[in-house]
Design a protein around this motif. Structure first.
Motif, PDB file in Angstrom:
ATOM      1  N   GLU A 136       3.745  -1.394   3.582  1.00  0.00           N
ATOM      2  CA  GLU A 136       3.390   0.023   3.425  1.00  0.00           C
ATOM      3  C   GLU A 136       4.609   0.825   3.011  1.00  0.00           C
TER       4      GLU A 136
ATOM      5  N   THR B 174       0.846  -1.190   0.000  1.00  0.00           N
ATOM      6  CA  THR B 174       0.000   0.000   0.000  1.00  0.00           C
ATOM      7  C   THR B 174       0.882   1.242   0.000  1.00  0.00           C
TER       8      THR B 174
ATOM      9  N   THR C  72       1.076   5.137   0.833  1.00  0.00           N
ATOM     10  CA  THR C  72       0.368   6.159   1.597  1.00  0.00           C
ATOM     11  C   THR C  72       1.157   7.464   1.562  1.00  0.00           C
TER      12      THR C  72
END
Ligand code: ADP
Length: 169
Positions: free
Chosen positions: A150, A3, A5
């Motif tokens: 992440e 992910t 971010t």
């Protein structure tokens, strides 16, 4: 599945397994994000960098490469130092900038890091136009297979934040 971010702020305030430093090839500290990381991370990081210079990285770290040290007093296990290219209007150095992100993730995988915070490498003193740097960064991270869960881009100002947001949207 990784992910991506975005955070606006000071990367030295982040909590992550690894925090990436936009270092220079001397590994002995500099301005911008490098100076901030050494200030807040304390002397252990510089001591580890000096050891690297005394050992495997006697000539310093080449542009586009990455190497890890302790994170000292930062809220992280490691700092991954990478050396971005200086922007050039006459020479395409985008492969080297992409390499910073790829190599940092390779090091992160070797360490077993699951969360990695990146600054906008080369967009400060090294003058890379931030929209282009954001495109290269996001493409490089998306193209690189990694066990990192992440990848957090930590952008210091609105301009950089918007540039990265435009790539991730
Ligand atoms: P480079 O030499 O690779 O250009 P700089 O540190 O000069 O590295 O700048 C890289 C980016 O990091 C710039 O966008 C700058 O605004 C940003 N920056 C500077 N300090 C911080 C910080 N404490 N946290 C996150 N980003 C920072």
């Amino acid at each position: 599945m990784t992910t991506l971010t975005l955070v606006k702020g000071d990367i030295t305030r982040e909590s992550a397994d690894a925090i990436v430093n936009a270092a220079n090839s001397s590994l002995l500290g500099g301005g911008g994000v490098d100076g901030a990381i050494h200030r807040r991370g304390g002397p252990a990081i510089l001591a580890a960098c000096r050891e690297l210079r005394a050992g495997h990285h006697g000539k310093g770290l080449p542009t586009g490469r990455a190497v890890a040290t302790t994170a000292g007093d930062l809220d992280a296990r490691w700092v991954i130092h990478t050396v971005g290219p200086v922007w050039s209007a006459t020479e395409d150095r985008s492969g080297l900038l992409a390499s910073c992100y790829r190599e940092s993730l390779r090091v992160a995988d070797e360490l077993g890091a699951r969360t990695v915070a990146f600054p906008a490498v080369s967009t400060g003193v090294y003058r890379w136009p931030v929209d282009d740097a954001a495109r290269i960064a996001v493409e490089a991270v998306r193209a690189r297979p990694t066990a990192v869960e992440e990848v957090r881009f930590v952008l210091f100002d609105d301009r950089a934040y918007e540039a990265f947001a435009a790539q991730i949207r």
